[in-house]
Write a protein that holds these residues in place. Structure first.
Motif, PDB file in Angstrom:
ATOM      1  N   UNK A 173      -4.223  38.573-112.139  1.00 27.51           N
ATOM      2  CA  UNK A 173      -4.828  39.841-112.576  1.00 27.51           C
ATOM      3  C   UNK A 173      -5.817  40.323-111.519  1.00 27.51           C
ATOM      4  N   UNK A 174      -5.293  41.014-110.520  1.00 25.01           N
ATOM      5  CA  UNK A 174      -6.132  41.484-109.421  1.00 25.01           C
ATOM      6  C   UNK A 174      -6.453  40.361-108.455  1.00 25.01           C
ATOM      7  N   UNK A 175      -5.455  39.569-108.112  1.00 24.40           N
ATOM      8  CA  UNK A 175      -5.610  38.476-107.149  1.00 24.40           C
ATOM      9  C   UNK A 175      -4.392  38.423-106.233  1.00 24.40           C
ATOM     10  N   UNK A 176      -4.621  38.123-104.962  1.00 22.45           N
ATOM     11  CA  UNK A 176      -3.521  37.888-104.040  1.00 22.45           C
ATOM     12  C   UNK A 176      -2.968  36.481-104.260  1.00 22.45           C
ATOM     13  N   UNK A 177      -1.877  36.169-103.585  1.00 23.22           N
ATOM     14  CA  UNK A 177      -1.299  34.819-103.677  1.00 23.22           C
ATOM     15  C   UNK A 177      -2.326  33.771-103.254  1.00 23.22           C
ATOM     16  N   UNK A 178      -3.037  34.042-102.170  1.00 24.11           N
ATOM     17  CA  UNK A 178      -4.054  33.106-101.688  1.00 24.11           C
ATOM     18  C   UNK A 178      -5.196  32.964-102.695  1.00 24.11           C
ATOM     19  N   UNK A 179      -5.641  34.078-103.272  1.00 26.38           N
ATOM     20  CA  UNK A 179      -6.698  34.009-104.291  1.00 26.38           C
ATOM     21  C   UNK A 179      -6.287  33.099-105.444  1.00 26.38           C
ATOM     22  N   UNK A 180      -5.046  33.249-105.918  1.00 26.92           N
ATOM     23  CA  UNK A 180      -4.587  32.466-107.059  1.00 26.92           C
ATOM     24  C   UNK A 180      -4.612  30.969-106.762  1.00 26.92           C
ATOM     25  N   UNK A 181      -4.155  30.585-105.592  1.00 28.54           N
ATOM     26  CA  UNK A 181      -4.114  29.151-105.285  1.00 28.54           C
ATOM     27  C   UNK A 181      -5.496  28.603-104.941  1.00 28.54           C
ATOM     28  N   UNK A 182      -6.368  29.446-104.412  1.00 28.62           N
ATOM     29  CA  UNK A 182      -7.750  29.002-104.226  1.00 28.62           C
ATOM     30  C   UNK A 182      -8.417  28.774-105.582  1.00 28.62           C
ATOM     31  N   UNK A 183      -8.161  29.667-106.531  1.00 30.28           N
ATOM     32  CA  UNK A 183      -8.691  29.483-107.887  1.00 30.28           C
ATOM     33  C   UNK A 183      -8.223  28.161-108.482  1.00 30.28           C
ATOM     34  N   UNK A 184      -6.947  27.876-108.346  1.00 23.90           N
ATOM     35  CA  UNK A 184      -6.403  26.639-108.900  1.00 23.90           C
ATOM     36  C   UNK A 184      -7.025  25.427-108.209  1.00 23.90           C
ATOM     37  N   UNK A 185      -7.211  25.523-106.908  1.00 19.43           N
ATOM     38  CA  UNK A 185      -7.813  24.432-106.145  1.00 19.43           C
ATOM     39  C   UNK A 185      -9.264  24.180-106.537  1.00 19.43           C
ATOM     40  N   UNK A 186      -9.986  25.233-106.917  1.00 20.42           N
ATOM     41  CA  UNK A 186     -11.434  25.125-107.178  1.00 20.42           C
ATOM     42  C   UNK A 186     -11.777  25.271-108.671  1.00 20.42           C
ATOM     43  N   UNK A 187     -10.820  24.995-109.520  1.00 17.49           N
ATOM     44  CA  UNK A 187     -10.993  25.240-110.952  1.00 17.49           C
ATOM     45  C   UNK A 187     -12.204  24.518-111.532  1.00 17.49           C
ATOM     46  N   UNK A 188     -12.494  23.334-111.030  1.00  9.76           N
ATOM     47  CA  UNK A 188     -13.615  22.540-111.546  1.00  9.76           C
ATOM     48  C   UNK A 188     -14.958  23.273-111.435  1.00  9.76           C
ATOM     49  N   UNK A 189     -15.052  24.220-110.518  1.00 14.35           N
ATOM     50  CA  UNK A 189     -16.323  24.913-110.326  1.00 14.35           C
ATOM     51  C   UNK A 189     -16.717  25.766-111.536  1.00 14.35           C
ATOM     52  N   UNK A 190     -15.746  26.099-112.383  1.00 17.12           N
ATOM     53  CA  UNK A 190     -16.059  26.882-113.579  1.00 17.12           C
ATOM     54  C   UNK A 190     -16.720  26.047-114.666  1.00 17.12           C
ATOM     55  N   UNK A 191     -16.701  24.721-114.522  1.00 18.16           N
ATOM     56  CA  UNK A 191     -17.333  23.857-115.523  1.00 18.16           C
ATOM     57  C   UNK A 191     -18.835  24.117-115.625  1.00 18.16           C
ATOM     58  N   UNK A 192     -19.436  24.604-114.537  1.00 16.79           N
ATOM     59  CA  UNK A 192     -20.879  24.847-114.545  1.00 16.79           C
ATOM     60  C   UNK A 192     -21.277  25.931-115.543  1.00 16.79           C
ATOM     61  N   UNK A 193     -20.303  26.731-116.003  1.00  9.41           N
ATOM     62  CA  UNK A 193     -20.599  27.780-116.985  1.00  9.41           C
ATOM     63  C   UNK A 193     -20.732  27.216-118.395  1.00  9.41           C
ATOM     64  N   UNK A 194     -20.248  25.999-118.605  1.00 10.72           N
ATOM     65  CA  UNK A 194     -20.458  25.319-119.878  1.00 10.72           C
ATOM     66  C   UNK A 194     -19.661  25.847-121.053  1.00 10.72           C
ATOM     67  N   UNK A 195     -18.525  26.500-120.774  1.00 16.01           N
ATOM     68  CA  UNK A 195     -17.673  27.009-121.850  1.00 16.01           C
ATOM     69  C   UNK A 195     -16.236  26.549-121.609  1.00 16.01           C
ATOM     70  N   UNK A 196     -15.423  26.457-122.674  1.00 12.10           N
ATOM     71  CA  UNK A 196     -14.035  26.010-122.503  1.00 12.10           C
ATOM     72  C   UNK A 196     -13.236  26.942-121.602  1.00 12.10           C
ATOM     73  N   UNK A 197     -12.261  26.365-120.927  1.00  9.20           N
ATOM     74  CA  UNK A 197     -11.461  27.078-119.935  1.00  9.20           C
ATOM     75  C   UNK A 197     -10.018  27.188-120.422  1.00  9.20           C
TER      76      UNK A 197
END
Length: 261
Positions: A173-197
């Motif tokens: 949703x508004x991401x390039x191919x590279x953006x999508x795979x970077x998101x998947x690679x760095x998914x753990x960084x969203x844990x700092x928000x303290x809400x379910x993913x």
């Protein structure tokens, strides 16, 4: 979370379950395969998708919610951005609001607060018709985290309970191919928000464009993405292929808990 799109134009299964009877049978099948949540959508949000008016969306989803609520002991998610659809869906038996526009449409936040059910806030750069034109980020993960911090604060200030907030970074949703795979690679960084993913990768173009596979041939890529997401903090996987994903999760669980087998 099994996907049930009752639309004529969704990217993967458009038209496949647009009749009430076919949609009910598919819901039955996904529950039997092990889905714990059925996510019902009456408006396609694929790139370039046209808007759907309120009455049409309601006619597509409400009777189906009532059917599932009356026949199955699972959670029901309503995939919508419209306040009135949220209200009628929850009254019909939905337990969760899944909003690709993160409660930013008129009246949506106020409605979610009044309903006090869990809400998944998704990130989308732009709108479905234009979101893939030229998406840009300074840092895709940090930019999306900043968006979520702002939306979570706004929602909780308005009266949504913090324990009722989930997030979805919005793959595709508004991401390039590279953006999508970077998101998947760095998914753990969203844990700092303290809400379910909640993560939705199933059959998306990030698989098709990487592997040169059409929508009907993306199962292996989707399962690889689901496994990586599960290993990196996802609590809910939104998928088309429920049986195969349940098998994947059982293997992951057995590997982590082999001493209990």
């Amino acid at each position: 979370m099994g996907i049930l799109n009752v639309t004529p134009d969704s990217f993967s299964d458009g038209g496949e379950y647009s009749s009430f009877e076919l949609a009910c049978r598919h819901a039955d099948e996904m529950v039997a395969q092990g889905a714990g949540i059925i996510d019902i959508g009456g408006e396609s949000t694929r790139p370039g998708a046209a808007d759907v008016d309120l009455d049409e969306e309601l006619s597509r989803v409400i009777s189906l919610i009532e059917y599932i609520a009356g026949h199955h002991d699972v959670w029901i998610s309503i995939d919508t951005s419209k306040a009135e659809v949220m209200r009628q869906a929850v009254e019909a038996g939905a337990h969760l609001i899944n909003d690709v526009r993160a409660l930013q449409e008129p009246g949506a936040l106020e409605m979610a607060v009044s309903l006090q059910v869990p809400v998944c806030l998704m990130h989308m750069q732009g709108q479905p018709r234009t979101m893939q034109d030229a998406p840009e980020y300074a840092d895709v993960v940090n930019d999306i985290k900043t968006f979520f911090k702002q939306r979570i604060e706004a929602c909780c200030t308005a009266g949504l309970k913090p324990e009722n907030v989930l997030i979805d970074p919005g793959f595709g949703f508004g991401k390039t191919l590279s953006h999508n795979y970077e998101l998947l690679n760095r998914l753990r960084e969203f844990e700092s928000l303290g809400v379910p993913l909640l993560i939705g990768l199933s059959r998306k173009s990030m698989m098709g464009n990487l592997l040169n596979r059409d929508v009907s041939s993306r199962l292996a890529g989707s399962l690889a993405g689901a496994m990586l997401a599960a290993q990196n903090g996802a609590q809910i996987l939104r998928v088309h292929d429920v049986a195969e994903t349940v098998d994947l999760l059982r293997v992951l669980d057995a590997t982590a808990n082999f001493d209990r087998l």
